[in-house]
Scaffold this motif. Structure first.
Motif, PDB file in Angstrom:
ATOM      1  N   GLU A   4       3.295  -4.202   2.839  1.00 32.02           N
ATOM      2  CA  GLU A   4       4.009  -3.050   3.390  1.00 32.02           C
ATOM      3  C   GLU A   4       3.134  -1.812   3.203  1.00 32.02           C
ATOM      4  O   GLU A   4       2.670  -1.537   2.099  1.00 32.02           O
ATOM      5  N   THR A   5       2.903  -1.098   4.284  1.00 29.47           N
ATOM      6  CA  THR A   5       2.101   0.118   4.240  1.00 29.47           C
ATOM      7  C   THR A   5       3.025   1.316   4.355  1.00 29.47           C
ATOM      8  O   THR A   5       3.683   1.508   5.383  1.00 29.47           O
ATOM      9  N   MET A   6       3.072   2.131   3.293  1.00 32.42           N
ATOM     10  CA  MET A   6       3.986   3.260   3.277  1.00 32.42           C
ATOM     11  C   MET A   6       3.473   4.435   4.109  1.00 32.42           C
ATOM     12  O   MET A   6       4.247   5.237   4.601  1.00 32.42           O
ATOM     13  N   GLY A   7       2.138   4.513   4.274  1.00 27.18           N
ATOM     14  CA  GLY A   7       1.545   5.596   5.060  1.00 27.18           C
ATOM     15  C   GLY A   7       1.060   5.102   6.406  1.00 27.18           C
ATOM     16  O   GLY A   7       1.696   4.253   7.041  1.00 27.18           O
ATOM     17  N   ASN A   8      -0.083   5.630   6.846  1.00 26.60           N
ATOM     18  CA  ASN A   8      -0.664   5.253   8.133  1.00 26.60           C
ATOM     19  C   ASN A   8      -1.614   4.077   7.974  1.00 26.60           C
ATOM     20  O   ASN A   8      -2.200   3.871   6.910  1.00 26.60           O
ATOM     21  N   ALA A   9      -1.772   3.320   9.050  1.00 29.04           N
ATOM     22  CA  ALA A   9      -2.688   2.178   9.062  1.00 29.04           C
ATOM     23  C   ALA A   9      -3.718   2.377  10.164  1.00 29.04           C
ATOM     24  O   ALA A   9      -3.366   2.722  11.295  1.00 29.04           O
ATOM     25  N   ARG A  10      -4.996   2.170   9.806  1.00 32.75           N
ATOM     26  CA  ARG A  10      -6.103   2.272  10.768  1.00 32.75           C
ATOM     27  C   ARG A  10      -6.879   0.966  10.697  1.00 32.75           C
ATOM     28  O   ARG A  10      -7.498   0.670   9.667  1.00 32.75           O
ATOM     29  N   VAL A  14       0.865  -1.176   0.000  1.00 31.86           N
ATOM     30  CA  VAL A  14       0.000   0.000   0.000  1.00 31.86           C
ATOM     31  C   VAL A  14       0.905   1.230   0.000  1.00 31.86           C
ATOM     32  O   VAL A  14       1.636   1.466   0.964  1.00 31.86           O
ATOM     33  N   SER A  15       0.830   2.016  -1.069  1.00 30.77           N
ATOM     34  CA  SER A  15       1.741   3.149  -1.199  1.00 30.77           C
ATOM     35  C   SER A  15       1.368   4.313  -0.288  1.00 30.77           C
ATOM     36  O   SER A  15       2.225   5.138   0.030  1.00 30.77           O
ATOM     37  N   GLU A  16       0.110   4.379   0.128  1.00 28.80           N
ATOM     38  CA  GLU A  16      -0.293   5.464   1.025  1.00 28.80           C
ATOM     39  C   GLU A  16      -0.927   4.869   2.292  1.00 28.80           C
ATOM     40  O   GLU A  16      -0.276   4.111   2.985  1.00 28.80           O
ATOM     41  N   ASP A  17      -2.176   5.171   2.597  1.00 25.73           N
ATOM     42  CA  ASP A  17      -2.774   4.754   3.865  1.00 25.73           C
ATOM     43  C   ASP A  17      -3.604   3.482   3.708  1.00 25.73           C
ATOM     44  O   ASP A  17      -4.183   3.215   2.645  1.00 25.73           O
TER      45      ASP A  17
END
Length: 393
Positions: free
Chosen positions: A115-121, A97-100
């Motif tokens: 792999e999460t490049m931004g935030n994870a919720r 995931v390039s962003e969230d």
């Protein structure tokens, strides 16, 4: 307008989920990809956003825009160039995931390959985090397992919290559990760990603080802008319904026209069932993480019911004024837009606007409740005796 965009995406996914119960749909429009069906195992190649809905979903490939996925059993192998949104019973994220990343599910897991490049919720009953996160993490669930490196700050609310051998948090760890736990030094040193005792009353207090900060009397410009945005939203929603489910929409509209009183009664039943989900889900304790999903379901069905009720009344008036019995989709959409505009203007009349809007919601909810009951119970046929002959009075 992130709030409007999120609501639109959520309601559109609800529409796809409805279509998925009966037929497969595949559409590419304006660079966006729309997929729905019972079982979907397809490699994505979307130059824009992708919307996927079904009972069982396994996606590969790449989505160059946002990826929205909803279903019962979800496995996301696709790489997402922007944000990923996923809601389901079982959700497994294996792509990058390039962003969230925003996901909710009864069982939710990010694979080591992801792999999460931004935030994870993340929200779920059981949450297992094995994929690295380069941004921050916010997670709420009954059982949360962290077994991956996380670069940013971490906030976790859980009944039980544990850390695997791969867990390393570079930012500040704030966790809320019933009892304080021992966080390994290799995960985060004590000076970067904050414990907040879990108290369900805190969530209500925070909501009250947010509610008090809301503006009570918006300016005329804000009201006019909100009116325009709402009108455009419902026009787009109507276009989607007429495109993806014209026959089912016509059946529900006909049920309102034939028996409006019955639709209102069934609408009350449907609303009672929806609102009853919130306390019932919360009382199970295990279902506490799904209370936000239950509230979202109320918002989704309320909005759909409002649109369906307005459309049904508009077509009834159109036919009464001498309109054709089977107008084209463009005419139907124009009639619907006119009805939404008229009903919106009624909101400026005290009490009358509220009654009109609530009546439309009851009519639309009744039609949807009737359709759901028929799909669950089936259509009753002529009663037959043991000799398979119609019973005579």
């Amino acid at each position: 307008m992130p709030c409007f965009r999120t609501c639109f995406a959520s309601i559109f996914m609800a529409l796809l989920a409805t279509v998925a119960l009966s037929e497969n749909v595949s559409l590419v429009h304006g660079g966006d990809t729309y997929l729905s069906g019972g079982t979907i195992t397809q490699s994505l190649d979307s130059t824009g956003d992708a919307f996927v809905s079904g009972r069982r979903i396994v996606t590969g490939g790449v989505s160059q825009g946002d990826l929205h996925v909803t279903g019962f059993d979800i496995t996301i192998n696709a790489d997402t160039a922007q944000d990923l949104y996923a809601v389901g019973g079982t959700v497994v994220v294996r792509g990058k995931v390039s962003e969230d990343l925003t996901a909710a599910g009864f069982s939710l897991r990010t694979d080591p390959a992801s792999e999460t490049m931004g935030n994870a919720r993340l929200i779920g009953n059981t949450i297992t985090i094995e994929g690295p996160i380069l941004g921050s993490l916010a997670a709420m669930g009954m059982d949360v397992i962290v077994n991956a490196p996380i670069k940013g700050d971490v906030r976790i609310t859980a009944n039980s919290l544990s850390f695997g051998s791969e867990a390393v948090i570079d930012g500040i760890l704030t966790y809320s559990t019933e009892e304080k736990i021992s966080v390994p030094e290799r995960v985060a040193p004590d000076d970067r760990v904050i414990f907040e005792k879990l108290d369900l009353g805190d969530a209500w207090d925070e909501w009250e603080d947010v509610r008090k900060e809301m503006p009570v009397l918006p300016t005329f410009a804000s009201m006019f802008f909100g009116f325009i945005v709402s009108l455009l939203f419902f026009v787009v929603l109507g276009a989607l319904m007429l495109t993806f489910m014209p026959h089912r929409l016509e059946r529900m509209r006909s049920s309102v026209a034939k028996a409006p009183g019955k639709s209102i009664v069934l609408g009350i039943v449907g609303l009672a069932l929806l609102f009853g989900m919130v306390p019932i889900t919360a009382m199970t304790i295990v279902g506490l993480p799904f209370v936000p999903i239950a509230i979202l379901a109320i918002v989704l069905f309320w909005t759909l019911a409002y649109a369906l009720g307005a459309y049904s009344i508009a077509m009834w008036v159109f036919a009464g004024l001498g309109g054709t019995k089977d107008p084209g989709a463009v005419v139907r959409l124009l009639v619907f837009a006119g009805a939404i505009t008229l009903v919106a203007l009624l909101n400026f009349i005290p009490f009358v606007g509220w009654v009109a809007n609530y009546t439309l919601v009851l009519l639309g909810m009744g039609a949807m409740t009737n359709a759901i009951f028929q799909s669950l119970l089936g259509s009753p046929d002529v009663v037959l005796d043991v000799d398979m002959k119609p019973i005579k009075d």
